[in-house]
Design a protein around this motif. Structure first.
Motif, PDB file in Angstrom:
ATOM      1  N   HIS A   6       0.179   0.400   7.387  1.00  0.00           N
ATOM      2  CA  HIS A   6      -1.207   0.792   7.671  1.00  0.00           C
ATOM      3  C   HIS A   6      -1.924  -0.199   8.590  1.00  0.00           C
ATOM      4  CE1 HIS A   6      -1.874  -1.636   3.961  1.00  0.00           C
ATOM      5  NE2 HIS A   6      -3.031  -1.943   4.536  1.00  0.00           N
ATOM      6  N   HIS A   7      -1.245  -1.260   8.989  1.00  0.00           N
ATOM      7  CA  HIS A   7      -1.805  -2.214   9.959  1.00  0.00           C
ATOM      8  C   HIS A   7      -1.246  -1.986  11.369  1.00  0.00           C
ATOM      9  CE1 HIS A   7      -3.871  -4.735   7.049  1.00  0.00           C
ATOM     10  NE2 HIS A   7      -2.831  -4.543   6.248  1.00  0.00           N
ATOM     11  N   ILE A   8      -0.315  -1.066  11.491  1.00  0.00           N
ATOM     12  CA  ILE A   8       0.371  -0.813  12.765  1.00  0.00           C
ATOM     13  C   ILE A   8       0.016   0.591  13.247  1.00  0.00           C
ATOM     14  CG2 ILE A   8       2.639  -0.608  13.852  1.00  0.00           C
ATOM     15  CD1 ILE A   8       3.662  -2.450  11.531  1.00  0.00           C
ATOM     16  N   PRO A   9      -0.376   0.748  14.514  1.00  0.00           N
ATOM     17  CA  PRO A   9      -0.689   2.088  15.016  1.00  0.00           C
ATOM     18  C   PRO A   9       0.446   3.071  14.753  1.00  0.00           C
ATOM     19  CG  PRO A   9      -1.369   0.440  16.605  1.00  0.00           C
ATOM     20  CD  PRO A   9      -0.590  -0.287  15.530  1.00  0.00           C
ATOM     21  N   SER A  38      -7.519   9.968  -1.663  1.00  0.00           N
ATOM     22  CA  SER A  38      -7.105   9.579  -2.998  1.00  0.00           C
ATOM     23  C   SER A  38      -8.295   9.555  -3.948  1.00  0.00           C
ATOM     24  CB  SER A  38      -6.436   8.197  -2.913  1.00  0.00           C
ATOM     25  OG  SER A  38      -5.700   7.929  -4.085  1.00  0.00           O
ATOM     26  N   CYS A  39      -8.105   8.935  -5.081  1.00  0.00           N
ATOM     27  CA  CYS A  39      -9.142   8.888  -6.113  1.00  0.00           C
ATOM     28  C   CYS A  39     -10.273   7.921  -5.716  1.00  0.00           C
ATOM     29  CB  CYS A  39      -8.533   8.456  -7.440  1.00  0.00           C
ATOM     30  SG  CYS A  39      -7.867   6.776  -7.424  1.00  0.00           S
ATOM     31  N   MET A  40     -11.351   7.974  -6.458  1.00  0.00           N
ATOM     32  CA  MET A  40     -12.517   7.139  -6.167  1.00  0.00           C
ATOM     33  C   MET A  40     -12.173   5.655  -6.261  1.00  0.00           C
ATOM     34  SD  MET A  40     -15.539   6.839  -5.128  1.00  0.00           S
ATOM     35  CE  MET A  40     -16.171   8.491  -5.136  1.00  0.00           C
ATOM     36  N   LYS A  41     -11.337   5.262  -7.219  1.00  0.00           N
ATOM     37  CA  LYS A  41     -10.948   3.849  -7.346  1.00  0.00           C
ATOM     38  C   LYS A  41     -10.266   3.365  -6.073  1.00  0.00           C
ATOM     39  CE  LYS A  41     -10.391   3.423 -12.329  1.00  0.00           C
ATOM     40  NZ  LYS A  41      -9.455   3.154 -13.408  1.00  0.00           N
ATOM     41  N   ALA A  42      -9.384   4.184  -5.519  1.00  0.00           N
ATOM     42  CA  ALA A  42      -8.688   3.808  -4.284  1.00  0.00           C
ATOM     43  C   ALA A  42      -9.681   3.643  -3.143  1.00  0.00           C
ATOM     44  CB  ALA A  42      -7.630   4.847  -3.933  1.00  0.00           C
ATOM     45  N   ASN A  46     -10.380   0.143  -1.177  1.00  0.00           N
ATOM     46  CA  ASN A  46     -10.276   0.076   0.277  1.00  0.00           C
ATOM     47  C   ASN A  46     -11.557  -0.463   0.889  1.00  0.00           C
ATOM     48  OD1 ASN A  46     -10.609   1.930   3.077  1.00  0.00           O
ATOM     49  ND2 ASN A  46      -8.679   0.865   2.797  1.00  0.00           N
ATOM     50  N   LEU A  47     -12.699  -0.053   0.378  1.00  0.00           N
ATOM     51  CA  LEU A  47     -13.980  -0.563   0.846  1.00  0.00           C
ATOM     52  C   LEU A  47     -14.072  -2.072   0.604  1.00  0.00           C
ATOM     53  CD1 LEU A  47     -16.739   0.207   2.050  1.00  0.00           C
ATOM     54  CD2 LEU A  47     -17.545   0.502  -0.296  1.00  0.00           C
ATOM     55  N   TYR A  48     -13.643  -2.516  -0.558  1.00  0.00           N
ATOM     56  CA  TYR A  48     -13.634  -3.949  -0.884  1.00  0.00           C
ATOM     57  C   TYR A  48     -12.762  -4.726   0.112  1.00  0.00           C
ATOM     58  CZ  TYR A  48     -12.189  -8.217  -3.301  1.00  0.00           C
ATOM     59  OH  TYR A  48     -11.885  -9.517  -3.605  1.00  0.00           O
ATOM     60  N   TYR A  49     -11.559  -4.218   0.362  1.00  0.00           N
ATOM     61  CA  TYR A  49     -10.658  -4.897   1.298  1.00  0.00           C
ATOM     62  C   TYR A  49     -11.258  -4.947   2.710  1.00  0.00           C
ATOM     63  CZ  TYR A  49      -6.640  -5.593  -1.726  1.00  0.00           C
ATOM     64  OH  TYR A  49      -5.794  -6.035  -2.709  1.00  0.00           O
ATOM     65  N   LYS A  50     -11.859  -3.858   3.146  1.00  0.00           N
ATOM     66  CA  LYS A  50     -12.412  -3.812   4.505  1.00  0.00           C
ATOM     67  C   LYS A  50     -13.664  -4.669   4.659  1.00  0.00           C
ATOM     68  CE  LYS A  50     -11.508   0.056   6.963  1.00  0.00           C
ATOM     69  NZ  LYS A  50     -11.665   1.408   7.438  1.00  0.00           N
ATOM     70  N   VAL A  51     -14.576  -4.583   3.706  1.00  0.00           N
ATOM     71  CA  VAL A  51     -15.863  -5.256   3.841  1.00  0.00           C
ATOM     72  C   VAL A  51     -15.783  -6.733   3.468  1.00  0.00           C
ATOM     73  CG1 VAL A  51     -18.239  -5.341   2.984  1.00  0.00           C
ATOM     74  CG2 VAL A  51     -17.175  -3.134   3.516  1.00  0.00           C
ATOM     75  N   PHE A  52     -15.240  -7.028   2.285  1.00  0.00           N
ATOM     76  CA  PHE A  52     -15.257  -8.407   1.799  1.00  0.00           C
ATOM     77  C   PHE A  52     -14.079  -9.246   2.280  1.00  0.00           C
ATOM     78  CE2 PHE A  52     -17.890  -6.140  -1.294  1.00  0.00           C
ATOM     79  CZ  PHE A  52     -19.047  -6.891  -1.167  1.00  0.00           C
ATOM     80  N   GLU A  83       1.554   5.351  -9.269  1.00  0.00           N
ATOM     81  CA  GLU A  83       0.102   5.344  -9.427  1.00  0.00           C
ATOM     82  C   GLU A  83      -0.327   3.990  -9.984  1.00  0.00           C
ATOM     83  OE1 GLU A  83      -1.866   7.919  -8.529  1.00  0.00           O
ATOM     84  OE2 GLU A  83      -0.107   9.086  -7.945  1.00  0.00           O
ATOM     85  N   THR A  84      -1.314   3.358  -9.355  1.00  0.00           N
ATOM     86  CA  THR A  84      -1.838   2.089  -9.846  1.00  0.00           C
ATOM     87  C   THR A  84      -3.361   2.183  -9.887  1.00  0.00           C
ATOM     88  OG1 THR A  84      -2.221   0.936  -7.743  1.00  0.00           O
ATOM     89  CG2 THR A  84       0.037   0.910  -8.619  1.00  0.00           C
ATOM     90  N   PHE A  85      -4.003   1.164 -10.414  1.00  0.00           N
ATOM     91  CA  PHE A  85      -5.461   1.168 -10.463  1.00  0.00           C
ATOM     92  C   PHE A  85      -6.073   1.003  -9.077  1.00  0.00           C
ATOM     93  CE2 PHE A  85      -4.291  -3.233 -10.851  1.00  0.00           C
ATOM     94  CZ  PHE A  85      -5.268  -3.929 -10.170  1.00  0.00           C
ATOM     95  N   LYS A  86      -5.282   0.607  -8.084  1.00  0.00           N
ATOM     96  CA  LYS A  86      -5.782   0.476  -6.710  1.00  0.00           C
ATOM     97  C   LYS A  86      -5.511   1.721  -5.872  1.00  0.00           C
ATOM     98  CE  LYS A  86      -5.575  -4.518  -6.247  1.00  0.00           C
ATOM     99  NZ  LYS A  86      -5.040  -5.628  -5.464  1.00  0.00           N
ATOM    100  N   GLY A  87      -4.797   2.664  -6.428  1.00  0.00           N
ATOM    101  CA  GLY A  87      -4.454   3.878  -5.699  1.00  0.00           C
ATOM    102  C   GLY A  87      -2.976   4.188  -5.841  1.00  0.00           C
TER     103      GLY A  87
END
Length: 96
Positions: A6-9, A38-42, A46-52, A83-87
């Motif tokens: 997901h980091h590579i085009p 995916s689910c709301m947790k995912a 993802n928002l946490y990883y992108k923003v913080f 399936e994990t708590f992160k997605g």
């Protein structure tokens, strides 16, 4: 190869998988499924990883695209998900 695709085009995904198959005897690819589908947790993770954490990953695959990529690459992959708590994490394992 974990959490890398997901980091590579996307236009480079096929060539990378083909190259990894060429140089490896055993290959395990793991990547998070597109959090937008995916689910709301995912989505929140993802928002946490992108923003913080300033994570720049944006080329996520959904399950179908991930499976199609592995099949197209020509490797004899066992494909699945966890399936994990992160997605949902997608995996493909190939032993040559």
């Amino acid at each position: 190869c974990k959490n890398t695709l997901h980091h590579i085009p996307k236009e480079f995904h096929y060539a990378i998988i083909k190259y990894l198959l060429k140089i490896s005897k055993q290959l395990l690819i793991v990547d998070i499924e597109d959090p937008r589908r995916s689910c709301m947790k995912a989505k929140l993770w993802n928002l946490y990883y992108k923003v913080f954490l300033r994570d720049a990953g944006e080329f996520f695959l959904d399950r179908r695209d991930f499976e199609d990529l592995m099949i197209k690459s020509g490797g004899n992959f066992k494909i699945g998900s966890v399936e994990t708590f992160k997605g949902t994490y997608l995996y493909a394992h190939c032993i040559r």
